[in-house]
Structures are given as structure tokens and as C-alpha cells.
Enzyme design. Structure first.
Site, PDB file in Angstrom:
ATOM      1  N   HIS A   1       3.701   1.799  -1.525  1.00 34.49           N
ATOM      2  CA  HIS A   1       4.093   2.078  -2.921  1.00 34.49           C
ATOM      3  C   HIS A   1       2.892   2.584  -3.728  1.00 34.49           C
ATOM      4  O   HIS A   1       3.036   3.436  -4.596  1.00 34.49           O
ATOM      5  CB  HIS A   1       4.595   0.800  -3.600  1.00 34.49           C
ATOM      6  CG  HIS A   1       5.835   0.213  -2.995  1.00 34.49           C
ATOM      7  ND1 HIS A   1       5.840  -1.001  -2.352  1.00 34.49           N
ATOM      8  CD2 HIS A   1       7.107   0.666  -2.960  1.00 34.49           C
ATOM      9  CE1 HIS A   1       7.067  -1.271  -1.946  1.00 34.49           C
ATOM     10  NE2 HIS A   1       7.852  -0.276  -2.295  1.00 34.49           N
TER      11      HIS A   1
ATOM     12  N   GLU B   1       0.813  -1.225   0.000  1.00 35.15           N
ATOM     13  CA  GLU B   1       0.000   0.000   0.000  1.00 35.15           C
ATOM     14  C   GLU B   1       0.848   1.277   0.000  1.00 35.15           C
ATOM     15  O   GLU B   1       0.440   2.294  -0.549  1.00 35.15           O
ATOM     16  CB  GLU B   1      -0.932   0.010   1.213  1.00 35.15           C
ATOM     17  CG  GLU B   1      -2.284  -0.618   0.943  1.00 35.15           C
ATOM     18  CD  GLU B   1      -3.025   0.039  -0.228  1.00 35.15           C
ATOM     19  OE1 GLU B   1      -3.156   1.273  -0.248  1.00 35.15           O
ATOM     20  OE2 GLU B   1      -3.453  -0.686  -1.132  1.00 35.15           O
TER      21      GLU B   1
ATOM     22  N   SER C   1       6.769  -1.950   4.714  1.00 36.87           N
ATOM     23  CA  SER C   1       8.051  -2.133   4.035  1.00 36.87           C
ATOM     24  C   SER C   1       8.067  -3.510   3.397  1.00 36.87           C
ATOM     25  O   SER C   1       7.501  -4.459   3.960  1.00 36.87           O
ATOM     26  CB  SER C   1       9.192  -2.037   5.064  1.00 36.87           C
ATOM     27  OG  SER C   1      10.375  -2.599   4.531  1.00 36.87           O
TER      28      SER C   1
ATOM     29  N   GLN D   1      22.912  -0.362  -5.039  1.00 32.21           N
ATOM     30  CA  GLN D   1      22.593   0.293  -3.768  1.00 32.21           C
ATOM     31  C   GLN D   1      22.618  -0.684  -2.591  1.00 32.21           C
ATOM     32  O   GLN D   1      22.326  -0.309  -1.465  1.00 32.21           O
ATOM     33  CB  GLN D   1      21.256   1.045  -3.846  1.00 32.21           C
ATOM     34  CG  GLN D   1      20.024   0.158  -3.872  1.00 32.21           C
ATOM     35  CD  GLN D   1      18.753   0.971  -4.083  1.00 32.21           C
ATOM     36  OE1 GLN D   1      18.541   1.559  -5.138  1.00 32.21           O
ATOM     37  NE2 GLN D   1      17.905   1.040  -3.068  1.00 32.21           N
TER      38      GLN D   1
HETATM   39  P1  AMP Z   1      11.369   0.725  -2.440  1.00 33.21           P
HETATM   40  O1  AMP Z   1      10.700  -0.190  -3.404  1.00 33.21           O
HETATM   41  O2  AMP Z   1      11.473   0.191  -1.064  1.00 33.21           O
HETATM   42  O3  AMP Z   1      12.659   1.287  -2.989  1.00 33.21           O
HETATM   43  O4  AMP Z   1      10.407   1.977  -2.297  1.00 33.21           O
HETATM   44  C1  AMP Z   1       9.950   2.695  -3.419  1.00 33.21           C
HETATM   45  C2  AMP Z   1       9.300   3.975  -2.962  1.00 33.21           C
HETATM   46  O5  AMP Z   1       8.200   3.654  -2.107  1.00 33.21           O
HETATM   47  C3  AMP Z   1      10.239   4.872  -2.145  1.00 33.21           C
HETATM   48  O6  AMP Z   1      10.042   6.226  -2.524  1.00 33.21           O
HETATM   49  C4  AMP Z   1       9.808   4.621  -0.729  1.00 33.21           C
HETATM   50  O7  AMP Z   1      10.049   5.697   0.140  1.00 33.21           O
HETATM   51  C5  AMP Z   1       8.305   4.411  -0.921  1.00 33.21           C
HETATM   52  N1  AMP Z   1       7.736   3.686   0.220  1.00 33.21           N
HETATM   53  C6  AMP Z   1       8.121   2.467   0.702  1.00 33.21           C
HETATM   54  N2  AMP Z   1       7.403   2.151   1.800  1.00 33.21           N
HETATM   55  C7  AMP Z   1       6.551   3.187   2.018  1.00 33.21           C
HETATM   56  C8  AMP Z   1       5.553   3.464   3.000  1.00 33.21           C
HETATM   57  N3  AMP Z   1       5.296   2.616   3.994  1.00 33.21           N
HETATM   58  N4  AMP Z   1       4.871   4.624   2.910  1.00 33.21           N
HETATM   59  C9  AMP Z   1       5.129   5.512   1.911  1.00 33.21           C
HETATM   60  N5  AMP Z   1       6.057   5.312   0.950  1.00 33.21           N
HETATM   61  C10 AMP Z   1       6.758   4.166   1.005  1.00 33.21           C
END
Ligand code: AMP
Length: 281
Positions: A36, A34, A184, A60
Site C-alpha cells: 500500500h 509496504e 496482502s 464488495q
Molecule cells: P486493498 O486495501 O487490499 O483494497 O488494497 C488497496 C490497494 O493496494 C489496491 O490498489 C491494491 O492493488 C494495492 N495493493 C495491495 N497489495 C499490494 C502489493 N503487494 N503490491 C502492490 N500493491 C498492492
């Protein structure tokens, strides 16, 4: 919803819209939840075209991090993205992003050394390198990043400003589980017992936000918050720091506004979270 795998396919796709329609972009590493999707919903309402990227960016990750076991679920991701009206997904291979002989790195100095950068040495250079490549490929008018990764958001804003990149950066609020845990992709690594204890991280941050004005020093506030996070012995705090929202300087007085940043280990999992603090309230 188109799946685009090569740079040429993306260029062809965006050529239909460039300079006429606004393009919104959400970069992700997939295994979408949610959090994302909230970025996409914000983007959907502000742009004609919505593009996601799904790319687990190897540069990264540090040598002892979870690159190989990072969750991947393209089918599930596609289903979720089609439900929010995504026009295209850029899903490149590592070879497309980093062909043999790739040598360039983009980094934002100083901001990449503190907080997560202290333990994850080349992490942010990996992020800024891939994001600048993605911006050059997709040429978005607007790009959306979660405040969940507040340091990343701050660094990307700085990069875009310093390099005159023609993309507006939007920060989107953290989406949490009903008990407060920030969503996450890594939460699936938690055992049921760890998942139970994991609530202490957000609980401590919310308490700090609510009661910040009752502390006479930042050290006292940090000590109390750390005590709550570690109270049942499951978490080990890696860092807990109160910093400025824009330049990430350490705050030394209980005044004004800042962000309380935390990283903590539980079992084999490292979780991060943060909360905005306002001493004036
Ligand atoms: P990631 O796939 O973990 O690299 O995240 C992709 C994007 O989704 C990044 O901009 C994160 O900050 C955002 N994101 C991940 N988890 C959350 C969350 N719980 N609430 C808001 N944005 C999120």
C-alpha cells in the site's frame, strides 16, 4: 496529516488546491503494508497533495466472505502514512458512504465476470461503485492502484475511460515478501505451516514467466504451473488463466504478451497473484 470523516470535510480540504495543485489519491481498505505504501510513494513524487482513503467497503464482500474479520488498524495505518508524507486520510463510516436509501451501482460488464468475478459475483460492482464515489468526492488528478489486483486495475481503467472520468489511473508493481509471496492484508490469516507452503504460488508464477517459451501449448504451461502450486498438497487452485493485459481475453497461443492470473486456497485463506508473461523473450 488531516483525518477527514465527512464528504463536506473532504470538499473543504480539496477546495484549497483544486485546479491549482495536482491531487494524488490512493484508495485502500486499511491494515496497510509496504504494498500500500509503494502506491503512496509513487503518488508522492508526482503530486503536490497526497490523499489516502481507508474504507472497508461492505458492498464488495460476498455473504460468506471475511468482512467482519477483515483486519483493521487505524493507529498503525496513521503512523505508516505519516512516514511517507500523506496530507490527508479520508476515513468515512459506512453511513457516510451508503446513507439510508442508497440505490446506485456502477459496473463494468463482462470484465467483472471472469477470474475473481466468476466466484465473487458482485465483488467488482462493489469496487467500481465505491471507487466512482471516492473519485467524485476527492476529484483526484491521479489515482494509484496495485498490479497485485490486476483485474481490478483493468476494470477501473475501463470505467474511467468509458465514463470520461477526469482522473489518470496508474498501475504500480506488486510488492513481495523476501521469499516472493505477494504482500496482502490477508497474509496474517496464514498459520506458520501455511505461510511456509504459500511461497509455492509465486514460485510457480516466476517459473512460468522464465520458462514460458519452452512450452508448446498454453495448456501445458498451465498444467505444469498448477502442479507446482499444488505440489505439497497445501494449495487448491481456484483458477489459473493466461489472459490479455487490456481486455482480459483468454490467450490461446504461446505468442505475444499476457498476464498469468492465479487464485488459490490454502487453509481458510484465498490468495491471488499474477505475473506478466512475454513469449517473445
Ligand atoms: P486493498 O486495501 O487490499 O483494497 O488494497 C488497496 C490497494 O493496494 C489496491 O490498489 C491494491 O492493488 C494495492 N495493493 C495491495 N497489495 C499490494 C502489493 N503487494 N503490491 C502492490 N500493491 C498492492
Amino acid at each position: 496529516m488531516k483525518i477527514l470523516k465527512s464528504v463536506d470535510e473532504v470538499k473543504q480540504f480539496i477546495s484549497q488546491y483544486k485546479y491549482r495543485e495536482s491531487i494524488g489519491f490512493v484508495p485502500t481498505m486499511g491494515a496497510l503494508h509496504e504494498g500500500h505504501l509503494s502506491l503512496g510513494r509513487a503518488a508522492r513524487s508526482e503530486n503536490k497533495i497526497l490523499i489516502y482513503s481507508i474504507f472497508v467497503n461492505p458492498i464488495q464482500f460476498g455473504p460468506n466472505e471475511d468482512l467482519d474479520r477483515y483486519p483493521r488498524d487505524l493507529e498503525g495505518d496513521m503512523e505508516k502514512l505519516s512516514s511517507i508524507g500523506v496530507d490527508a486520510i479520508f476515513f468515512p463510516s459506512v453511513e457516510v458512504m451508503y446513507p439510508e436509501g442508497f440505490k446506485t451501482s456502477v459496473s463494468v460488464s463482462d470484465l467483472d465476470k471472469v477470474l475473481c468475478g466468476a466466484s465473487r459475483t458482485n465483488h467488482f460492482a462493489g469496487v467500481t461503485t465505491v471507487v466512482s464515489k471516492l473519485f467524485n468526492i476527492i476529484e483526484p488528478d491521479n489515482a494509484y492502484f496495485g498490479k497485485k489486483d490486476y483485474q481490478q486495475l483493468t476494470i477501473i481503467k475501463k470505467m474511467v475511460n468509458d465514463l470520461n472520468i477526469n482522473t489518470k489511473i496508474h498501475g504500480v508493481d506488486i510488492v513481495r515478501e523476501s521469499d516472493g509471496l505477494a504482500m496482502s492484508s490477508r497474509n496474517i490469516y496464514l498459520t506458520p505451516a501455511e505461510r511456509g507452503s504459500s511461497v509455492l504460488l509465486s514460485k510457480a508464477l516466476f517459473k512460468a514467466q522464465k520458462s514460458c517459451s519452452s512450452f508448446s501449448s498454453i495448456d501445458e504451461l498451465l498444467e505444469s504451473t498448477k502442479g507446482i502450486i499444488e505440489s505439497d498438497g497445501a494449495f487448491r487452485v481456484e483458477y489459473l488463466e493466461l489472459r490479455d493485459r487490456v481486455n482480459l481475453d483468454t490467450l490461446t497461443q504461446c505468442e505475444g504478451e499476457g498476464v498469468l492470473f492465479a487464485a488459490a486456497h490454502i487453509g481458510g485463506v484465498r490468495l491471488i497473484d499474477n505475473i506478466e508473461i512475454n513469449f517473445g523473450v
